[in-house]
Design an enzyme around this catalytic site. Structure first.
Site, PDB file in Angstrom:
ATOM      1  N   SER A 244       0.859  -1.186   0.000  1.00  0.00           N
ATOM      2  CA  SER A 244       0.000   0.000   0.000  1.00  0.00           C
ATOM      3  C   SER A 244       0.892   1.232   0.000  1.00  0.00           C
ATOM      4  CB  SER A 244      -0.871  -0.001   1.264  1.00  0.00           C
ATOM      5  OG  SER A 244      -1.516   1.238   1.460  1.00  0.00           O
TER       6      SER A 244
ATOM      7  N   TYR B  73      -2.930  -0.727  10.317  1.00  0.00           N
ATOM      8  CA  TYR B  73      -2.933  -1.168   8.918  1.00  0.00           C
ATOM      9  C   TYR B  73      -1.595  -0.822   8.264  1.00  0.00           C
ATOM     10  CZ  TYR B  73      -4.021  -1.087   3.914  1.00  0.00           C
ATOM     11  OH  TYR B  73      -3.993  -1.268   2.549  1.00  0.00           O
TER      12      TYR B  73
END
Length: 258
Positions: free
Chosen positions: A132, A145
């Site tokens: 990400s 996350y």
């Protein structure tokens, strides 16, 4: 040349889009979904799209599911499944922290440990980790996350160096903010446990950050190109403008005060 490709987390978002398009292009794709209703739904999606797609159940919290997925011998293993849990680092329940790491990191690593030895034995293969932009920079209130994606960056980088002598390639995919629904769900996830009366660091309104999310097709198109490709960059980040943002973030870590 057509490839055998196993993709985790293919019931929605980037995984679903990439799996169906890769199958459309003639690749032999095994797509995984977390639960049986999602397996059936993805099979229906594939039939509607007119493509041949093998769909299996893979809950990354289930060792039996992981062992079953590891019986496959793909040319390319795409570790794409993931969850996002919002909440400040000092407030988020440890159960949610552990689950995030179990799904995003440990379950995938266990699957890789089952599949990659077969690649090494034949001296060819590739592992693609879906990281990400959050694997490069940090987004407040989704820090856990980001932590899982930072872990993926470290694992992928190590694997790349360790497996290169055996002909195995390793790469990352680093999406920015795309409108797949994943970010919206992650932003909402804290409502299951959050209590503003006791929160140490109160949650902000995510509304503005979720506005004008990019078209997922940009990331899916890039994934479809690099997954079966023989040569491409180690890191693939989209939207392209996110690349400069990530590089600027890394620079500020060397120049800003604590």
């Amino acid at each position: 040349m057509t490839k055998k490709i196993l993709i985790t987390g293919a019931s929605s978002g980037f995984g679903r889009g990439a799996a169906i398009e890769l199958a459309r292009r003639g690749h032999q794709v095994v797509a995984t979904a977390e639960a049986w209703p999602l397996v059936r739904s993805l099979r229906s999606d594939a039939a509607e799209a007119g493509v041949k797609l093998e769909v299996i159940k893979l809950n990354l919290l289930d060792d039996i599911d992981i062992a079953h997925a590891a019986t496959y011998d793909p040319d390319v293993l795409v570790l794409n499944a993931g969850v996002m849990e919002s909440g400040s680092v000092v407030d988020i329940p440890m159960e949610r922290v552990r689950e995030s790491f179990e799904i995003n990191v440990f379950g995938h690593l266990k699957l890789a440990q089952g599949v990659v030895p077969k690649m090494v034995a034949r001296k060819t293969g590739k592992v693609v980790w879906t990281s990400s932009m959050g694997g490069i920079l940090v987004i407040p209130f989704v820090g856990i996350y980001c932590a899982t994606k930072h872990a993926i960056e470290a694992i992928a980088g190590s694997m790349r160096a360790e497996l290169a002598p055996y002909g195995i390639k390793v790469a990352t995919v680093n999406p920015g903010v795309f409108g797949t629904g994943f970010n919206d769900t992650g932003a909402e996830s804290h409502t299951q446990w959050y209590d503003e009366r006791t929160a140490v660091a109160p949650m902000p309104d995510f509304g503005n950050s979720l506005a004008d999310q990019a078209d997922p097709k940009d990331m899916i198109d890039a994934m479809v190109e690099i997954i079966p490709a023989e040569d491409h960059l180690y890191r693939t980040m989209r939207p392209l403008g996110t690349i400069d943002v990530a590089k600027q973030w890394q620079e500020t870590e060397w120049t800003q005060n604590a």
